[in-house]
Design a protein around this motif. Structure first.
Motif, PDB file in Angstrom:
ATOM      1  N   GLY A  50       2.334 -14.830   4.727  1.00 28.18           N
ATOM      2  CA  GLY A  50       2.742 -16.264   4.118  1.00 28.18           C
ATOM      3  C   GLY A  50       3.102 -16.385   2.694  1.00 28.18           C
ATOM      4  N   GLU A  51       3.380 -15.268   2.493  1.00 22.90           N
ATOM      5  CA  GLU A  51       3.741 -14.887   0.728  1.00 22.90           C
ATOM      6  C   GLU A  51       5.155 -14.524   0.807  1.00 22.90           C
ATOM      7  N   GLU A  52       5.653 -13.816   1.777  1.00 22.14           N
ATOM      8  CA  GLU A  52       6.949 -13.035   1.573  1.00 22.14           C
ATOM      9  C   GLU A  52       7.879 -13.494   2.517  1.00 22.14           C
ATOM     10  N   ILE A  88      -2.985 -10.330   8.240  1.00 22.48           N
ATOM     11  CA  ILE A  88      -2.789 -11.691   7.847  1.00 22.48           C
ATOM     12  C   ILE A  88      -2.590 -11.594   6.426  1.00 22.48           C
ATOM     13  N   ASP A  89      -1.400 -11.922   5.903  1.00 24.32           N
ATOM     14  CA  ASP A  89      -1.492 -11.551   4.541  1.00 24.32           C
ATOM     15  C   ASP A  89      -0.708 -12.656   3.657  1.00 24.32           C
ATOM     16  N   SER A  90      -1.468 -13.581   3.244  1.00 21.52           N
ATOM     17  CA  SER A  90      -3.013 -13.441   2.724  1.00 21.52           C
ATOM     18  C   SER A  90      -3.842 -14.599   3.540  1.00 21.52           C
ATOM     19  N   LYS A 115      -2.045  -4.004  -1.612  1.00 20.16           N
ATOM     20  CA  LYS A 115      -2.691  -4.493  -0.242  1.00 20.16           C
ATOM     21  C   LYS A 115      -1.740  -4.307   0.847  1.00 20.16           C
ATOM     22  N   SER A 116      -0.514  -5.203   0.473  1.00 22.30           N
ATOM     23  CA  SER A 116       0.327  -5.272   1.464  1.00 22.30           C
ATOM     24  C   SER A 116       0.915  -3.946   1.942  1.00 22.30           C
ATOM     25  N   THR A 117       1.217  -3.170   0.904  1.00 18.98           N
ATOM     26  CA  THR A 117       2.007  -1.837   1.201  1.00 18.98           C
ATOM     27  C   THR A 117       1.006  -1.130   2.114  1.00 18.98           C
TER      28      THR A 117
END
Ligand code: TYD
Ligand code: MG
Length: 452
Positions: A123-125, A169-171, A100-102
């Motif tokens: 907000g994850e990485e 927005i992740d995630s 997804k992020s990729t």
């Protein structure tokens, strides 16, 4: 002192209740209820979100298909219905590590390269981790802005002041609104954050992409309402153990649903697969019993898929029925019809059915493919490698017509098939080139006569 109002929310589907419940009456899941504070209606905060629009005549509104922004990834444009619509909210769901992020970073890089200012909020990485991924996929445009943030209010501030052309927005599960006391990822937070972000997008015309995590049963974690709130829902199919990735439009207010985009995960990111039929048939064991090719409509595009079956005698009393990629109940029904109508007694056989390539097919046209591949495995007789079949099967063993037969036959012809077994219907006559040998059948007995 102001009394804090709380309610219990099912963390799986968002069902609310005034008291704690062990089992959710809506989604039947156990142990999902969590107490959350509900937001007292704060008129000041709400007022800011108003769209401030006046009623206007539909004739006066201008909207053009050309207003869509292309993502630079044709397969993604396809599932979006032809590109990104301004002010739309897109939810992208899928298992962890599926890409997804990729995919979204690749999309933003393409937009940035074409001169748009775009914002990726994670907000994850950390920014460094995102940079490392960016290096692999060649994302280095100065117009691609990275923001590491989980506070909703600050995100909204940045989006407003930067006015980017697209936001990711992740995630959504990591977003935290200080207006609520519950933890990030809880139903209340997810709902609040997405409502605010969607409104912001409608108000400013900036398209937002929300990444959603998926629960064990494959639905987006958090409330089902999230899927109702957004304009488009895209899901990743396929598993992270393989290189292929299929992204499917489950809902789309601006285009056809069930459209799929096919990708391959390489060491430099997700690459499009431009000829999915060839891709799904690439490992087909030609001349093996149990393998049959069906032209299936995925959205508006025909794709040839391979259905594989294995019928082997049961060792224990209870025969097993396993179906991957096709509906389990549909298989049971077809097995019963085959038993009764064709005299193929599969009742004491274990049955395994798989759609090669990890696609999920949900259309009646594959009925005939399931029956053919089962019969082929059961009788241990291979189906001719240049034959395709499609059609719906009824309870009395009749073969019924399906939609868009011409397009399916054309795709099969394009891929070098020369024989097609299809339903005999008067309603929709097929008119295709002469190369294809069309065999029209009206019931399963005729199918078996022509199949081998
Ligand atoms: P990611 O986009 O982080 O998944 P998600 O956001 O859905 O959790 O994808 C991570 C996986 O993709 C990881 O297993 C590594 C793999 N990958 C590649 O194979 N090639 C690449 O170029 C990149 C960036 C990731
Ligand atoms: Mg991710």
């Amino acid at each position: 002192m102001k009394k804090i109002k709380t309610l219990f929310f099912c963390q799986n589907c968002g069902h609310q209740s005034t008291k704690w419940l062990g089992k959710c009456p809506s989604c039947q899941q156990w142990n999902q209820f969590v107490e959350e504070e509900i937001r007292s209606s704060d008129p000041g905060a709400r007022l800011e979100l108003q769209l401030n629009e006046l009623p206007q005549s539909i004739a006066a509104i201008t909207a053009d298909e050309k207003d869509r922004m292309t993502t630079g990834i044709a397969e993604l444009d396809r599932v979006l219905g032809g590109g990104i619509v301004g002010g739309s909210a897109v939810l992208v769901g899928g298992d962890p590590g599926i890409g997804k992020s990729t995919l979204l970073l690749q999309m933003l890089q393409n937009l940035a390269e074409n001169g748009s200012k775009v914002l990726y909020i994670s907000g994850e990485e950390s920014a460094k981790q995102i940079k490392l991924r960016g290096k692999r996929i060649g994302a280095a445009s100065p117009n691609l802005l990275i923001l590491v943030e989980i506070a909703l209010e600050s995100m909204i501030q940045h989006i407003k002041s930067l006015a980017p052309q697209a936001v990711v927005i992740d995630s959504i599960q990591t977003v935290y609104s200080s207006a609520l006391s519950s933890a990030p990822g809880s139903v209340g937070q997810v709902r609040e954050a997405s409502a605010q972000l969607i409104l912001l997008s409608k108000k400013t015309g900036i398209p937002v992409f929300l990444v959603g995590h998926v629960t064990k049963d494959g639905s987006i974690a958090g409330p089902k309402v999230l899927e109702h709130m957004v304009d488009t829902v895209l899901y990743f199919e396929g598993d992270s153990g393989h290189a292929y990735r299929i992204i499917r439009g489950m809902k789309n207010r601006f285009g056809p649903t069930n459209e799929i985009g096919v990708f391959e995960m390489r060491d430099n990111g997700l690459q499009e697969v431009s000829n999915p039929s060839a891709f799904f048939l690439s490992e087909r064991p030609e001349g093996a019993a149990g393998s049959v090719v069906v032209p299936s409509m995925e959205g508006t595009r025909p794709i040839l898929i391979e259905i594989q079956s294995l019928a082997s005698p049961t060792n224990f009393g209870m025969p097993r029925r396993t179906a991957i990629g096709v509906d389990h109940n549909r298989v049971s029904l077809l097995v019963a019809v085959m038993d009764k109508i064709c005299g193929l007694h599969l009742s004491n056989h274990d049955i395994f059915i798989n759609v090669a390539g990890g696609v999920k097919v949900d259309e009646p046209a594959i009925d005939l493919g399931i029956v053919s591949s089962l019969a082929s495995s059961f009788l241990d007789r291979p189906v001719d490698a240049k034959t395709v079949v499609f059609g719906e099967v009824g309870l009395t063993g009749e073969v019924r017509g399906i939609s868009q037969m011409d397009i399916r036959i054309k795709e099969a012809a394009r891929m070098g098939f020369n024989r097609c077994i299809l339903p005999k219907t008067l309603a929709r006559d097929v008119s295709v080139g002469s190369k294809m040998n069309l065999i029209k059948i009206s019931n399963l007995r005729e199918l078996l006569a022509h199949l081998f």
